[in-house]
Design a protein around this motif. Structure first.
Motif, mmCIF file in Angstrom:
data_model
loop_
_atom_site.group_PDB
_atom_site.id
_atom_site.type_symbol
_atom_site.label_atom_id
_atom_site.label_comp_id
_atom_site.label_asym_id
_atom_site.label_seq_id
_atom_site.Cartn_x
_atom_site.Cartn_y
_atom_site.Cartn_z
ATOM 1 N N GLU A 209 -57.760 -43.463 -49.225
ATOM 2 C CA GLU A 209 -58.521 -43.228 -48.003
ATOM 3 C C GLU A 209 -60.003 -43.469 -48.221
ATOM 4 N N HIS B 213 -56.692 -49.817 -45.204
ATOM 5 C CA HIS B 213 -55.832 -49.249 -46.247
ATOM 6 C C HIS B 213 -54.613 -48.613 -45.585
ATOM 7 N N PRO B 214 -53.628 -48.158 -46.387
ATOM 8 C CA PRO B 214 -52.474 -47.471 -45.791
ATOM 9 C C PRO B 214 -52.911 -46.344 -44.870
ATOM 10 N N ALA B 215 -52.165 -46.156 -43.791
ATOM 11 C CA ALA B 215 -52.578 -45.234 -42.738
ATOM 12 C C ALA B 215 -52.526 -43.777 -43.173
ATOM 13 N N ASP B 216 -51.615 -43.426 -44.053
ATOM 14 C CA ASP B 216 -51.478 -42.031 -44.461
ATOM 15 C C ASP B 216 -50.759 -41.969 -45.801
ATOM 16 N N ALA B 217 -50.536 -40.768 -46.275
ATOM 17 C CA ALA B 217 -49.916 -40.583 -47.586
ATOM 18 C C ALA B 217 -48.485 -41.109 -47.615
ATOM 19 N N ASP B 218 -47.772 -40.976 -46.491
ATOM 20 C CA ASP B 218 -46.395 -41.473 -46.450
ATOM 21 C C ASP B 218 -46.352 -42.997 -46.584
ATOM 22 N N GLU B 219 -47.282 -43.678 -45.914
ATOM 23 C CA GLU B 219 -47.310 -45.139 -46.011
ATOM 24 C C GLU B 219 -47.667 -45.575 -47.430
ATOM 25 N N SER C 152 -53.982 -41.516 -55.578
ATOM 26 C CA SER C 152 -53.721 -40.428 -54.636
ATOM 27 C C SER C 152 -54.087 -40.902 -53.239
ATOM 28 N N TRP C 153 -53.645 -40.154 -52.235
ATOM 29 C CA TRP C 153 -54.017 -40.520 -50.868
ATOM 30 C C TRP C 153 -55.539 -40.458 -50.697
#
Length: 485
Positions: free
Chosen positions: A73, A79-85, A68-69
Motif C-alpha cells: 500500500e 498496486h493490489p487493492a487490498d490484502a486479499d488481492e 506485507s499489505w
C-alpha cells in the motif's frame, strides 16, 4: 482483459488451485493476468512482466511472499487493492514459479488440457503414477502437475477422439446435392469439402462431381479476385478422384500448363496429394505401355520425360513462391514411389535449397532427402548444407533433420549418431506438438530409420493425426518399418 498475459507451460504441465485466485482468469489449462493492472507495481521491483521469464516469475513469487499489505500500500504506483488481492497474487506467482512458468502474451494457441474433464483425469492419473509429478506448493493451496510422456500421449489420444466423434457419417453426404451447391452457392467451400471427405474414403462416389469440381478451378481463371478457399477444397476432392479415374489424372496434368498461376498451383497440389497413393503415382508418370495408354501419350502424344515431371519442373522457375512450393511438394510425392522419374530433375530441386520462400525451401530440402534414400549420389555437394540447416532452428532445421534421416537410410554418413537422429525425427512426428506438415514428413522418415518399437508410436501418431493425410503417412511408415526391420 485489455492486455492478458498467460503463464506459459509445456502442454504436459498445469497448475490447479483449491480456490481459484480472484486476480486471474482461467483460460483452459492456463491462468492469465491483466498486464495493465500490475505492470507498474512489478516495475517498481525491477521486473517488466511483459517480458518475464521463468526465473522472473519465481523471483516475483518469492518477493510477494515477503511483502506485507502495508508494504504494498505504501508504494506510489498502482498496486493490489487490498490484502486479499495481494495474497491471491502471491499464491498465483508462487505456484506458477514452482512449475517453471514464464509470462507470455496470448498467442491463441491452446492445449488438449484446456478441457476441464481431461484435466481432472490428468490429476487422478498423476496421483496414481510414479512417473508423473503432483507437487503441492506450500501454503498456497495449489499443486502443479507434470504428466509423464506415456500418459500425456494417452490423454491426447482421448482428446482427439472426442473431437472426431462429432464428424457426420459419410453416408449422410449427398453427392448430387453437393454438385448443385458447387454450381449455385456463392461460397461452395463447404460443398467441396464434403466431397473431399467422400473422395478420401470412397472416391468412385465422387465421379459425378468431376465437371463441377473442375469448374471451381475455372472460376480462378475467370475472376482475378476469386477466393481460393473453394478451389483448395475442390483440389482435395479431385486428388481423391484421381486415384480411380484416368480422365481426372489427365486433366490435372494438363492444368499444370494452364495460363493462370492459381490454376497451376491448384493442379500441382492435386497431383501431389494424388501421388501419395503409390499406384496413382505410377500412373501419373506412366509411359505408353502403362495406365491404359499412358499420360505421356494422352497429354502430349509423344515421347520424352513424363509431362507431369516436365511441367512441375517448369513451375520451379516461376515468380510465384506458392507455385514453386507446390511443385516441389508434388515432385516429392512422386519421388517416394517413382524416384527414377524424378531423379533427372534432382539438380533443379537442389537449386531451391536456397529459395527465398520458407515453404519452397522446406519442400526442396525434404525432396532431396527422399531422392537420396533411393540414390545417395543425388545429394551431390549439398550434404554439408543439409547438416548446417539441421544445426539451426525452425522449419529449415526440421526439414533438414528429416532429409538427413533419408540420407542415412540411403547409406550416407551424415555425421550424426543413428539413435540421436531417430529420436529427433520421432520428436518431430509428435502431432500434439508439431504442425501437420512437419508431423507428416517426420512420420514418413521414421519409417526409414525407425526401430521395431516405433511401430506403437506410429500407431499413436495415426490415431492422433490432425488430418487424414497425416494418418495415412503414419500407416505407410508403419508398413515401411514392418518390411524393413
Amino acid at each position: 482483459m485489455d492486455e492478458p498475459l498467460f503463464f506459459a507451460l509445456p502442454d504436459s504441465v498445469f497448475v490447479a488451485f483449491d480456490a481459484e485466485p480472484a486476480v486471474a482468469s482461467r483460460r483452459g489449462a492456463r491462468h492469465a493476468i491483466d498486464a495493465a493492472d500490475y505492470a507498474a507495481f512489478f516495475r517498481r521491483y525491477g521486473v517488466d512482466i511483459r517480458e518475464a521469464d521463468a526465473s522472473d516469475v519465481r523471483s516475483l513469487g518469492d518477493l510477494l511472499s515477503t511483502l506485507s499489505w502495508a508494504d504494498a500500500e505504501a508504494t506510489m504506483v498502482p498496486h493490489p487493492a487490498d490484502a486479499d488481492e495481494l495474497a491471491d497474487l502471491t499464491r498465483l506467482f508462487l505456484a506458477y514459479g514452482a512449475a517453471g512458468a514464464g509470462l507470455e502474451p496470448d498467442d491463441g494457441a491452446g492445449t488438449f488440457l484446456d478441457d476441464a474433464g481431461l484435466r481432472a483425469t490428468a490429476r487422478r492419473t498423476a496421483d496414481g503414477c510414479g512417473s508423473c509429478t503432483a507437487a503441492a506448493v506450500d501454503q498456497v493451496g495449489g499443486t502443479y502437475y507434470e504428466i509423464c510422456n506415456p500418459h500425456r500421449r494417452a490423454l491426447y489420444r482421448r482428446a482427439v477422439e472426442r473431437e472426431t466423434e462429432t464428424e457426420p457419417d459419410l453416408d449422410t453426404i449427398d453427392v448430387a446435392d453437393c454438385v448443385d451447391r458447387l454450381e449455385t452457392d456463392d461460397d461452395p467451400t463447404a460443398a467441396a469439402a464434403a466431397l473431399a471427405r467422400v473422395a478420401r474414403e470412397e472416391p468412385e462416389r465422387v465421379e459425378p462431381a468431376r465437371a463441377a469440381l473442375f469448374d471451381v478451378l475455372d472460376r480462378l481463371r475467370a475472376d482475378p479476385f476469386a477466393d481460393e478457399g473453394p478451389a483448395t477444397a475442390a483440389v482435395t476432392a479431385l486428388a481423391g478422384l484421381a486415384t480411380v479415374d484416368a480422365e481426372t489424372r489427365t486433366r490435372l496434368v494438363e492444368l499444370l500448363d494452364d495460363d493462370h498461376a492459381g490454376v497451376r498451383r491448384c493442379a500441382a497440389t492435386a497431383v501431389g496429394v494424388a501421388a501419395e497413393d503409390p499406384p496413382t503415382a505410377a500412373a501419373l508418370v506412366a509411359d505408353g505401355d502403362d495406365d491404359g495408354g499412358g499420360l505421356l501419350d494422352r497429354v502430349v502424344g509423344g515421347s520424352g520425360p513424363p509431362p507431369a515431371i516436365e511441367r512441375l519442373t517448369a513451375m520451379l522457375d516461376e515468380e510465384s513462391f506458392g507455385n514453386r512450393a507446390r511443385a516441389l511438394f508434388a515432385l516429392t510425392e512422386l519421388a517416394r514411389d517413382e524416384p527414377d522419374a524424378v531423379a533427372p530433375v534432382a539438380d533443379a530441386v537442389r537449386a531451391h535449397l536456397g529459395d527465398d520462400d520458407p515453404d519452397a525451401r522446406f519442400r526442396a530440402v525434404v525432396a532431396l532427402g527422399v531422392l537420396a534414400r533411393h540414390d545417395s549420389g543425388l545429394v551431390g555437394d549439398a550434404l554439408g548444407r543439409l547438416r548446417q540447416f539441421a544445426g539451426g532452428e525452425g522449419p529449415d532445421a526440421d526439414a533438414a533433420t528429416v532429409a538427413l534421416a533419408y540420407c542415412l537410410a540411403g547409406g550416407l554418413d551424415v555425421g550424426r549418431d543413428r539413435g540421436d537422429l531417430r529420436r529427433a525425427v520421432r520428436d518431430l512426428a509428435d502431432p500434439s506438438r508439431q504442425p501437420d506438415r512437419t508431423v507428416r514428413e517426420a512420420a514418413l522418415a521414421l519409417g526409414a530409420v525407425g526401430v521395431d518399437s516405433d511401430r506403437d508410436y506410429l500407431s499413436w501418431v495415426r490415431d492422433c493425426a490432425g488430418s487424414p493425410r497425416v494418418a495415412n503417412a503414419a500407416e505407410r511408415a508403419a508398413r515401411d518399418l514392418r518390411e524393413r526391420v
